[in-house]
Design an enzyme around this catalytic site. Sequence first.
Site, PDB file in Angstrom:
ATOM      1  CB  SER A 137     -52.269 -20.371  27.304  1.00  0.00           C
ATOM      2  OG  SER A 137     -51.629 -19.902  28.481  1.00  0.00           O
TER       3      SER A 137
ATOM      4  CG  ASN B 137     -53.018  -7.326  26.609  1.00  0.00           C
ATOM      5  OD1 ASN B 137     -52.354  -6.282  26.587  1.00  0.00           O
ATOM      6  ND2 ASN B 137     -53.438  -7.877  27.736  1.00  0.00           N
TER       7      ASN B 137
HETATM    8  C1  PEP Z   1     -53.932 -11.926  28.286  1.00  0.00           C
HETATM    9  O1  PEP Z   1     -53.128 -11.417  29.039  1.00  0.00           O
HETATM   10  O2  PEP Z   1     -54.950 -11.308  27.968  1.00  0.00           O
HETATM   11  C2  PEP Z   1     -53.650 -13.258  27.802  1.00  0.00           C
HETATM   12  C3  PEP Z   1     -54.628 -13.962  27.332  1.00  0.00           C
HETATM   13  O3  PEP Z   1     -52.343 -13.693  27.896  1.00  0.00           O
HETATM   14  P1  PEP Z   1     -51.741 -15.059  27.286  1.00  0.00           P
HETATM   15  O4  PEP Z   1     -52.260 -15.204  25.894  1.00  0.00           O
HETATM   16  O5  PEP Z   1     -50.257 -14.848  27.321  1.00  0.00           O
HETATM   17  O6  PEP Z   1     -52.191 -16.146  28.165  1.00  0.00           O
END
Ligand code: PEP
Length: 250
Positions: free
Chosen positions: A212, A9
């Site tokens: 994350s 994403n």
């Molecule tokens: C997300 O926004 O769907 C997401 C999981 O972000 P991150 O991997 O940066 O935590």
Amino acid sequence: MRKLLVAGNWKMHGSRADTRELIDGLDAALGSDSAAEVLVCPPYVYLCDAADALRGTSVVLGAQNVAVEASGAYTGEIAGTMLRDVGCRYVIVGHSERRSIYGEEDGLVAAKFRSAQRDGLTPILCVGESLQERETGITEAVIARQLGAVLESSGIVAFKDAVVAYEPVWAIGTGHTASPEQAQAVHAFIRGILTHEDDTIGNSVRILYGGSVKSSNARDLFSMPDVDGGLVGGASLDAEGFAGICRAAG
Ligand code: PEP
């Protein structure tokens, strides 16, 4: 046997040039043998460039949002048919940023899920609790409510062609990943709700973990029995890092 899915994403990041560079870099880093299905979800305005760059690769294209309406006087909205037209196969619905920043409530998320399928897209339905909700012990109630709104509106059969992403809000973009055991517990809860409705469908739905995910923690998360891949934000903006997460799903 569920084929793992790793979805990037990109949110509102990058430029036209970055889009091509990132896809070319990802394709080179992945090589020809990714055991997992790999998906990227760039910003709307770069979808055509991304579709172009993805031609001949095994990586598929998705979008980050979709309109409820099929067409008409809806300034600024993008219909699912348009997303299909430019090559999207998937669309994310109910991401916590859309829920919290843009006020998308369960009813609207359920409507977007329905319209995505009407327009030939596979929805990736995001669910997840905030830190406060986890700390007050209502994680399962929140997830059941979010999932329940879609089940009520579309029915269990709609989950034959849908993906669920468990994304604890406290783990998104914070560096605080859920432990594999924490993720597994909620994934099993989600699958339990779905199998209660229909055993075969519930056992075939892919449930991704998001929050994350990095190449250093992906393997442990993906080794959990009900974790069928990841929805990746920040780490999907780096070709090598994202390819590492995809390999961990192999
Ligand atoms: C997300 O926004 O769907 C997401 C999981 O972000 P991150 O991997 O940066 O935590």
